[in-house]
Design a protein around this motif. Structure first.
Motif, PDB file in Angstrom:
ATOM      1  N   LEU A  80       0.819  -1.204   0.000  1.00 49.66           N
ATOM      2  CA  LEU A  80       0.000   0.000   0.000  1.00 49.66           C
ATOM      3  C   LEU A  80       0.856   1.259   0.000  1.00 49.66           C
ATOM      4  N   ALA A  81       2.066   1.151   0.513  1.00 47.01           N
ATOM      5  CA  ALA A  81       2.973   2.295   0.457  1.00 47.01           C
ATOM      6  C   ALA A  81       3.242   2.661  -1.000  1.00 47.01           C
ATOM      7  N   MET A  82       3.091   1.667  -1.901  1.00 40.68           N
ATOM      8  CA  MET A  82       3.224   1.916  -3.330  1.00 40.68           C
ATOM      9  C   MET A  82       1.866   2.197  -3.967  1.00 40.68           C
ATOM     10  N   THR A  83       0.820   1.509  -3.534  1.00 40.92           N
ATOM     11  CA  THR A  83      -0.483   1.580  -4.191  1.00 40.92           C
ATOM     12  C   THR A  83      -1.194   2.900  -3.976  1.00 40.92           C
ATOM     13  N   LEU A  97       3.155   0.648 -13.056  1.00 40.38           N
ATOM     14  CA  LEU A  97       4.107  -0.335 -13.559  1.00 40.38           C
ATOM     15  C   LEU A  97       5.065  -0.782 -12.456  1.00 40.38           C
ATOM     16  N   ALA A  98       5.525   0.161 -11.650  1.00 37.53           N
ATOM     17  CA  ALA A  98       6.424  -0.190 -10.541  1.00 37.53           C
ATOM     18  C   ALA A  98       5.729  -1.129  -9.561  1.00 37.53           C
ATOM     19  N   LEU A  99       4.458  -0.875  -9.302  1.00 34.69           N
ATOM     20  CA  LEU A  99       3.668  -1.730  -8.423  1.00 34.69           C
ATOM     21  C   LEU A  99       3.569  -3.151  -8.977  1.00 34.69           C
ATOM     22  N   CYS A 100       3.249  -3.273 -10.270  1.00 35.15           N
ATOM     23  CA  CYS A 100       3.094  -4.594 -10.890  1.00 35.15           C
ATOM     24  C   CYS A 100       4.427  -5.338 -10.941  1.00 35.15           C
ATOM     25  N   ARG A 101       5.501  -4.619 -11.169  1.00 34.15           N
ATOM     26  CA  ARG A 101       6.823  -5.257 -11.165  1.00 34.15           C
ATOM     27  C   ARG A 101       7.183  -5.788  -9.786  1.00 34.15           C
ATOM     28  N   TYR A 102       6.823  -5.035  -8.756  1.00 40.27           N
ATOM     29  CA  TYR A 102       7.082  -5.473  -7.386  1.00 40.27           C
ATOM     30  C   TYR A 102       6.349  -6.780  -7.090  1.00 40.27           C
ATOM     31  N   VAL A 103       5.083  -6.837  -7.479  1.00 38.65           N
ATOM     32  CA  VAL A 103       4.293  -8.052  -7.262  1.00 38.65           C
ATOM     33  C   VAL A 103       4.880  -9.217  -8.061  1.00 38.65           C
ATOM     34  N   ALA A 104       5.291  -8.958  -9.299  1.00 38.29           N
ATOM     35  CA  ALA A 104       5.863 -10.015 -10.136  1.00 38.29           C
ATOM     36  C   ALA A 104       7.160 -10.555  -9.541  1.00 38.29           C
ATOM     37  N   ASP A 159      -8.206  -7.106  -6.873  1.00 36.69           N
ATOM     38  CA  ASP A 159      -8.900  -8.076  -7.720  1.00 36.69           C
ATOM     39  C   ASP A 159      -8.153  -8.325  -9.030  1.00 36.69           C
ATOM     40  N   ILE A 160      -7.612  -7.284  -9.628  1.00 36.41           N
ATOM     41  CA  ILE A 160      -6.878  -7.454 -10.885  1.00 36.41           C
ATOM     42  C   ILE A 160      -5.581  -8.220 -10.657  1.00 36.41           C
ATOM     43  N   LEU A 161      -4.868  -7.888  -9.592  1.00 42.81           N
ATOM     44  CA  LEU A 161      -3.635  -8.616  -9.291  1.00 42.81           C
ATOM     45  C   LEU A 161      -3.926 -10.082  -8.967  1.00 42.81           C
ATOM     46  N   LYS A 174       4.138  -5.308 -17.484  1.00 43.64           N
ATOM     47  CA  LYS A 174       3.729  -4.189 -18.335  1.00 43.64           C
ATOM     48  C   LYS A 174       2.295  -4.358 -18.825  1.00 43.64           C
ATOM     49  N   ASP A 175       1.939  -5.580 -19.211  1.00 40.27           N
ATOM     50  CA  ASP A 175       0.578  -5.842 -19.671  1.00 40.27           C
ATOM     51  C   ASP A 175      -0.443  -5.537 -18.572  1.00 40.27           C
ATOM     52  N   VAL A 176      -0.148  -6.031 -17.377  1.00 36.93           N
ATOM     53  CA  VAL A 176      -1.086  -5.858 -16.267  1.00 36.93           C
ATOM     54  C   VAL A 176      -1.131  -4.401 -15.825  1.00 36.93           C
ATOM     55  N   ALA A 177       0.008  -3.727 -15.874  1.00 40.55           N
ATOM     56  CA  ALA A 177       0.033  -2.306 -15.532  1.00 40.55           C
ATOM     57  C   ALA A 177      -0.870  -1.516 -16.475  1.00 40.55           C
ATOM     58  N   THR A 178      -0.849  -1.863 -17.758  1.00 41.88           N
ATOM     59  CA  THR A 178      -1.702  -1.184 -18.730  1.00 41.88           C
ATOM     60  C   THR A 178      -3.175  -1.425 -18.422  1.00 41.88           C
ATOM     61  N   ILE A 179      -3.521  -2.678 -18.122  1.00 43.81           N
ATOM     62  CA  ILE A 179      -4.905  -3.017 -17.783  1.00 43.81           C
ATOM     63  C   ILE A 179      -5.338  -2.276 -16.525  1.00 43.81           C
ATOM     64  N   LEU A 180      -4.511  -2.340 -15.488  1.00 42.36           N
ATOM     65  CA  LEU A 180      -4.834  -1.703 -14.212  1.00 42.36           C
ATOM     66  C   LEU A 180      -4.959  -0.188 -14.372  1.00 42.36           C
TER      67      LEU A 180
END
Length: 200
Positions: A80-83, A97-104, A159-161, A174-180
């Motif tokens: 959440l510090a990122m979100t 994108l940084a958030l999605c990369r962190y999760v990945a 939910d998206i993640l 990158k794909d998920v970041a675009t969707i989100l």
């Protein structure tokens, strides 16, 4: 299944030895999640990695789901510090994108948190912590109640993640970041321009 789902809100130990044992169990599960999925892990493996006794585990947690829920509280805080800033920053795509990369990069852990046996508890905790942070965030547009913006933004992000990690797909960060960004972030903050990070 080694137990039932329990709430992550548990009394914290005050004795130094209990605190060490709890930290060791948390660290052990985090390390094991980098190797295998949560469903494949046993309590004996966790205690062996932690260097604690099997009985010691049950003095802290009734089952491994409760341990995971306990860890979720801290990990959600980190995410959440990122979100939450993503919802209010001008460079919203780059932040997404940084958030999605962190999760990945921590996919085993977040797969366990978002799609495992404690997912419902984790989602509630995710939104609860986000609501607690709303006072520190910039206000949402005038037409949108601030609390609703945070609940929608963080809940939809969760939910998206969760969908991403729970599916067999070829989507990368990158794909998920675009969707989100297109589904949640841009409409929420009124950002009409998708600012892509430079190719790496």
């Amino acid at each position: 299944m080694e137990g039932t789902l329990t709430s992550p809100k548990r009394a914290m130990p005050t004795d130094a030895r209990q605190i060490r044992s709890r930290k060791a169990l948390n660290s052990a599960l985090l390390a094991l999640l980098e190797e295998r999925s949560f469903d494949q892990l046993t309590i004996r493996e966790i205690t062996a990695r932690a260097g604690t006794g099997y009985a010691t585990f049950f003095r802290h947690y009734p089952d491994k789901e409760a341990l995971l829920s306990d860890i979720a509280t801290d990990e959600i805080g980190n995410l959440l510090a990122m979100t939450v800033p993503v919802l209010y920053e001008s460079n919203s795509y780059e932040s997404t994108l940084a958030l999605c990369r962190y999760v990945a990069e921590h996919s085993r852990l977040w797969s366990a948190l978002l799609t495992g046996g404690a997912a419902a508890i984790v989602r509630v905790e995710f939104i609860r912590q986000a609501r607690a942070l709303v006072e520190e965030a910039r206000t949402t547009p005038e037409w949108l109640p601030s609390d609703l913006g945070v609940v929608h933004g963080t809940g939809s992000t969760f939910d998206i993640l969760a969908w991403w990690l729970g599916q067999e797909n070829d989507l990368d960060a990158k794909d998920v970041a675009t969707i989100l960004h297109r589904l949640v972030i841009a409409p929420l903050i009124g950002d009409k321009v998708e600012k892509r990070a430079p190719a790496q």
